[in-house]
Design an enzyme around this catalytic site. Structure first.
Site, PDB file in Angstrom:
ATOM      1  N   CYS A  76     -12.867 -89.130 -17.913  1.00 32.83           N
ATOM      2  CA  CYS A  76     -13.350 -90.152 -16.936  1.00 32.83           C
ATOM      3  C   CYS A  76     -14.188 -91.160 -17.714  1.00 32.83           C
ATOM      4  CB  CYS A  76     -14.089 -89.581 -15.933  1.00 32.83           C
ATOM      5  SG  CYS A  76     -13.271 -88.285 -14.934  1.00 32.83           S
ATOM      6  N   ASP A  77     -14.233 -92.472 -16.986  1.00 35.97           N
ATOM      7  CA  ASP A  77     -15.019 -93.301 -17.462  1.00 35.97           C
ATOM      8  C   ASP A  77     -15.338 -94.385 -16.338  1.00 35.97           C
ATOM      9  OD1 ASP A  77     -15.889 -94.411 -20.514  1.00 35.97           O
ATOM     10  OD2 ASP A  77     -15.797 -95.883 -19.189  1.00 35.97           O
ATOM     11  N   SER A  78     -16.668 -94.761 -16.372  1.00 35.59           N
ATOM     12  CA  SER A  78     -16.868 -95.652 -15.134  1.00 35.59           C
ATOM     13  C   SER A  78     -17.348 -97.190 -15.622  1.00 35.59           C
ATOM     14  CB  SER A  78     -18.316 -95.368 -14.405  1.00 35.59           C
ATOM     15  OG  SER A  78     -17.586 -93.941 -13.919  1.00 35.59           O
ATOM     16  N   GLY A 113     -12.252 -94.387 -13.803  1.00 34.74           N
ATOM     17  CA  GLY A 113     -10.885 -94.182 -14.412  1.00 34.74           C
ATOM     18  C   GLY A 113     -10.968 -92.785 -14.573  1.00 34.74           C
TER      19      GLY A 113
END
Length: 204
Positions: A76-78, A113
């Site tokens: 995950c990445d913000s 994501g």
């Protein structure tokens, strides 16, 4: 489809907030930090960047693990999109303060994501969660104190929803978990695409 408790979820992220979200939802995820250099990834917009980074994290960790048909790796990445700019983690306190000076009283769009990879099956599912964030019109003194706390230096967009920064977010449109770093409804959807009911990840 495998039987209950046949799966293990590996979180390719150092974020304690993401792990806490999973724990609260009954999922005891293992954490393996990818160690990827996020600065080498370029994209034209925050949406694309968030997914590219999530995919890179998951695939990097998956490539280092021994074969296990029940292992699922989640990356995950913000990233915050604000007035045409892409805001990841601020480089330093000065940049964090500058961002807050610009963001206060306005709105941004937080993209997170999510990429899920089956270690042995090779099956993959991915998507981006999007949430609109409306920031409070905070004072200079509040910005100074918040930056001094160190919290905004550790997170995308220089704010949190589940920490001190929560007082500076007036409202959101979308999933709050997505802003914290991981959308549980979206994770459920991605798991379903891989024929894995989220209930099979719940602890006994």
């Amino acid at each position: 489809m495998q039987s209950d408790n046949a799966y293990r979820l590996i979180l390719a992220s150092a974020s304690p907030a993401r792990r806490a979200l999973l724990t609260g939802a009954g999922i005891d995820a293992e954490v393996i930090v990818s160690g990827v250099d996020e600065s080498v990834v370029e994209a034209e917009d925050a949406y694309t960047l968030s997914l590219a980074l999530a995919r890179m994290k998951a695939r990097t960790v998956a490539a280092e693990l021994p074969a296990d048909p029940g292992a699922l790796v989640l990356g995950c990445d913000s990233v915050l999109a604000f007035e045409g700019e892409i805001f990841g983690k601020p480089a330093d306190a000065r940049e964090a303060a500058q961002r807050w000076m610009a963001m206060r009283g306005k709105s941004g769009v937080l993209h997170t994501g999510h990429h899920l990879t089956g270690l042995v099956s090779g099956r993959q599912a991915e998507a981006v969660g999007t949430t609109v964030v409306h920031f409070a019109d905070v004072t200079d003194a509040e910005i100074e104190a918040y930056v001094a706390s160190g919290e905004p230096l550790q997170v995308a967009g220089a704010f949190t929803l589940d920490g001190r920064g929560g007082a500076f977010v007036e409202r959101i449109e979308g999933d709050p978990g997505n802003v914290i770093g991981l959308s549980l409804p979206l994770l459920r959807t991605l798991l379903a695409q891989m024929d894995v009911p989220i209930t099979t990840l719940w602890r006994n």
